[in-house]
Design a protein around this motif. Sequence first.
Motif, PDB file in Angstrom:
ATOM      1  N   THR A  81       0.854  -1.189   0.000  1.00 34.79           N
ATOM      2  CA  THR A  81       0.000   0.000   0.000  1.00 34.79           C
ATOM      3  C   THR A  81       0.888   1.236   0.000  1.00 34.79           C
ATOM      4  OG1 THR A  81      -0.110   0.064   2.424  1.00 34.79           O
ATOM      5  CG2 THR A  81      -1.871  -1.132   1.261  1.00 34.79           C
ATOM      6  N   VAL A  82       0.326   2.363  -0.443  1.00 39.86           N
ATOM      7  CA  VAL A  82       1.046   3.633  -0.389  1.00 39.86           C
ATOM      8  C   VAL A  82       0.226   4.649   0.382  1.00 39.86           C
ATOM      9  CG1 VAL A  82       2.423   3.328  -2.488  1.00 39.86           C
ATOM     10  CG2 VAL A  82       0.170   4.353  -2.643  1.00 39.86           C
ATOM     11  N   ASN A  83       0.931   5.535   1.046  1.00 37.05           N
ATOM     12  CA  ASN A  83       0.301   6.589   1.834  1.00 37.05           C
ATOM     13  C   ASN A  83       0.121   7.812   0.932  1.00 37.05           C
ATOM     14  OD1 ASN A  83      -0.348   8.688   3.552  1.00 37.05           O
ATOM     15  ND2 ASN A  83       1.110   8.089   5.125  1.00 37.05           N
ATOM     16  N   MET A  84      -1.081   7.959   0.402  1.00 36.91           N
ATOM     17  CA  MET A  84      -1.389   9.091  -0.480  1.00 36.91           C
ATOM     18  C   MET A  84      -1.759  10.337   0.326  1.00 36.91           C
ATOM     19  SD  MET A  84      -1.014   7.780  -3.551  1.00 36.91           S
ATOM     20  CE  MET A  84      -2.046   8.423  -4.859  1.00 36.91           C
ATOM     21  N   LYS A  85      -2.090  10.176   1.589  1.00 37.38           N
ATOM     22  CA  LYS A  85      -2.530  11.280   2.450  1.00 37.38           C
ATOM     23  C   LYS A  85      -1.358  12.119   2.961  1.00 37.38           C
ATOM     24  CE  LYS A  85      -5.833  13.271   4.933  1.00 37.38           C
ATOM     25  NZ  LYS A  85      -6.945  13.986   4.328  1.00 37.38           N
ATOM     26  N   SER A  86      -0.179  11.501   3.101  1.00 31.02           N
ATOM     27  CA  SER A  86       0.975  12.190   3.703  1.00 31.02           C
ATOM     28  C   SER A  86       2.196  12.106   2.792  1.00 31.02           C
ATOM     29  CB  SER A  86       1.309  11.563   5.057  1.00 31.02           C
ATOM     30  OG  SER A  86       0.198  11.569   5.902  1.00 31.02           O
ATOM     31  N   PRO A  87       2.171  12.812   1.667  1.00 32.88           N
ATOM     32  CA  PRO A  87       3.292  12.706   0.729  1.00 32.88           C
ATOM     33  C   PRO A  87       4.535  13.440   1.217  1.00 32.88           C
ATOM     34  CG  PRO A  87       1.833  14.438   0.015  1.00 32.88           C
ATOM     35  CD  PRO A  87       1.172  13.787   1.216  1.00 32.88           C
ATOM     36  N   ILE A  88       5.649  13.038   0.655  1.00 35.83           N
ATOM     37  CA  ILE A  88       6.886  13.799   0.752  1.00 35.83           C
ATOM     38  C   ILE A  88       6.813  14.831  -0.374  1.00 35.83           C
ATOM     39  CG2 ILE A  88       9.395  13.717   0.499  1.00 35.83           C
ATOM     40  CD1 ILE A  88       8.475  12.095   2.914  1.00 35.83           C
ATOM     41  N   VAL A  89       7.071  16.093  -0.045  1.00 30.83           N
ATOM     42  CA  VAL A  89       7.084  17.160  -1.048  1.00 30.83           C
ATOM     43  C   VAL A  89       8.516  17.692  -1.113  1.00 30.83           C
ATOM     44  CG1 VAL A  89       6.139  19.388  -1.748  1.00 30.83           C
ATOM     45  CG2 VAL A  89       4.688  17.750  -0.514  1.00 30.83           C
ATOM     46  N   ILE A  90       9.066  17.738  -2.324  1.00 30.78           N
ATOM     47  CA  ILE A  90      10.446  18.172  -2.521  1.00 30.78           C
ATOM     48  C   ILE A  90      10.475  19.433  -3.364  1.00 30.78           C
ATOM     49  CG2 ILE A  90      12.714  17.566  -3.465  1.00 30.78           C
ATOM     50  CD1 ILE A  90      11.906  14.600  -3.091  1.00 30.78           C
ATOM     51  N   ASN A  91      11.149  20.457  -2.861  1.00 25.61           N
ATOM     52  CA  ASN A  91      11.458  21.638  -3.647  1.00 25.61           C
ATOM     53  C   ASN A  91      12.772  21.308  -4.362  1.00 25.61           C
ATOM     54  OD1 ASN A  91      12.520  24.042  -4.639  1.00 25.61           O
ATOM     55  ND2 ASN A  91      11.680  25.287  -2.966  1.00 25.61           N
ATOM     56  N   CYS A  92      12.687  20.938  -5.637  1.00 27.37           N
ATOM     57  CA  CYS A  92      13.855  20.483  -6.392  1.00 27.37           C
ATOM     58  C   CYS A  92      14.861  21.596  -6.654  1.00 27.37           C
ATOM     59  CB  CYS A  92      13.409  19.848  -7.707  1.00 27.37           C
ATOM     60  SG  CYS A  92      12.410  18.358  -7.458  1.00 27.37           S
ATOM     61  N   ASP A  93      14.427  22.844  -6.611  1.00 32.30           N
ATOM     62  CA  ASP A  93      15.352  23.960  -6.816  1.00 32.30           C
ATOM     63  C   ASP A  93      16.328  24.096  -5.655  1.00 32.30           C
ATOM     64  OD1 ASP A  93      14.247  24.712  -9.278  1.00 32.30           O
ATOM     65  OD2 ASP A  93      12.740  25.982  -8.302  1.00 32.30           O
ATOM     66  N   LEU A  94      15.867  23.788  -4.443  1.00 32.85           N
ATOM     67  CA  LEU A  94      16.675  23.997  -3.242  1.00 32.85           C
ATOM     68  C   LEU A  94      17.048  22.706  -2.518  1.00 32.85           C
ATOM     69  CD1 LEU A  94      14.725  27.068  -1.799  1.00 32.85           C
ATOM     70  CD2 LEU A  94      16.839  27.087  -3.146  1.00 32.85           C
ATOM     71  N   ASN A  95      16.571  21.553  -3.014  1.00 29.38           N
ATOM     72  CA  ASN A  95      16.800  20.259  -2.363  1.00 29.38           C
ATOM     73  C   ASN A  95      16.330  20.250  -0.913  1.00 29.38           C
ATOM     74  OD1 ASN A  95      17.827  19.357  -4.756  1.00 29.38           O
ATOM     75  ND2 ASN A  95      19.734  18.604  -3.906  1.00 29.38           N
ATOM     76  N   ILE A  96      15.166  20.874  -0.682  1.00 25.72           N
ATOM     77  CA  ILE A  96      14.528  20.885   0.631  1.00 25.72           C
ATOM     78  C   ILE A  96      13.252  20.058   0.507  1.00 25.72           C
ATOM     79  CG2 ILE A  96      13.501  22.282   2.448  1.00 25.72           C
ATOM     80  CD1 ILE A  96      15.071  24.658   1.412  1.00 25.72           C
ATOM     81  N   ALA A  97      12.965  19.267   1.548  1.00 25.43           N
ATOM     82  CA  ALA A  97      11.789  18.401   1.490  1.00 25.43           C
ATOM     83  C   ALA A  97      11.115  18.322   2.850  1.00 25.43           C
ATOM     84  CB  ALA A  97      12.196  17.012   1.014  1.00 25.43           C
ATOM     85  N   ALA A  98       9.852  17.917   2.817  1.00 24.92           N
ATOM     86  CA  ALA A  98       9.087  17.714   4.049  1.00 24.92           C
ATOM     87  C   ALA A  98       7.939  16.767   3.754  1.00 24.92           C
ATOM     88  CB  ALA A  98       8.549  19.045   4.582  1.00 24.92           C
ATOM     89  N   GLN A  99       7.448  16.157   4.823  1.00 26.25           N
ATOM     90  CA  GLN A  99       6.258  15.325   4.720  1.00 26.25           C
ATOM     91  C   GLN A  99       5.097  16.089   5.331  1.00 26.25           C
ATOM     92  OE1 GLN A  99       6.331  11.581   6.872  1.00 26.25           O
ATOM     93  NE2 GLN A  99       4.879  10.674   5.446  1.00 26.25           N
TER      94      GLN A  99
END
Length: 154
Positions: A112-130
Amino acid sequence: MIDKKIKIDTRDFGEVEIAEDSIYEFPSGVFAFEDTRHFALISPLGEDVFPMWLQSADDITPCFVVFDPTIIDEGYTVTLSKSEKALLDIKDDTNLRYLAIAKVPENFKDTTVNMKSPIVINCDLNIAAQFILSQDYPFRLPIYKDVAINNARV
């Protein structure tokens, strides 16, 4: 400019060499792993081929199998709040990447995959969060369907 390579120990692939500028910083960590702040995205099947592994760059764990949620649901959209955009220093939505963490049991067909809590990545700055989305997506969406083909189960 030459990419500086570093070696990291991985849970599933031993020691791998990656470009130092391909490390993503997670200012808040990942849920349940808030102290782990640096991750690398490993694609052993080829560049941008899913599944991929989101591997801690600091330790062997945590490590997550991830999928692009838009491959699973073409209509998948993410709406972030002002504070979520501020955390990732997002000026516009043009260079963002989304990842859904998978739960892979012994029988991989029950993944299964967690579609409710994605990892979001700002590819310009290599910063990410869930983040936990306000949209109505499931926490555990099965990705392998039981399909009947000519009376045979696949």
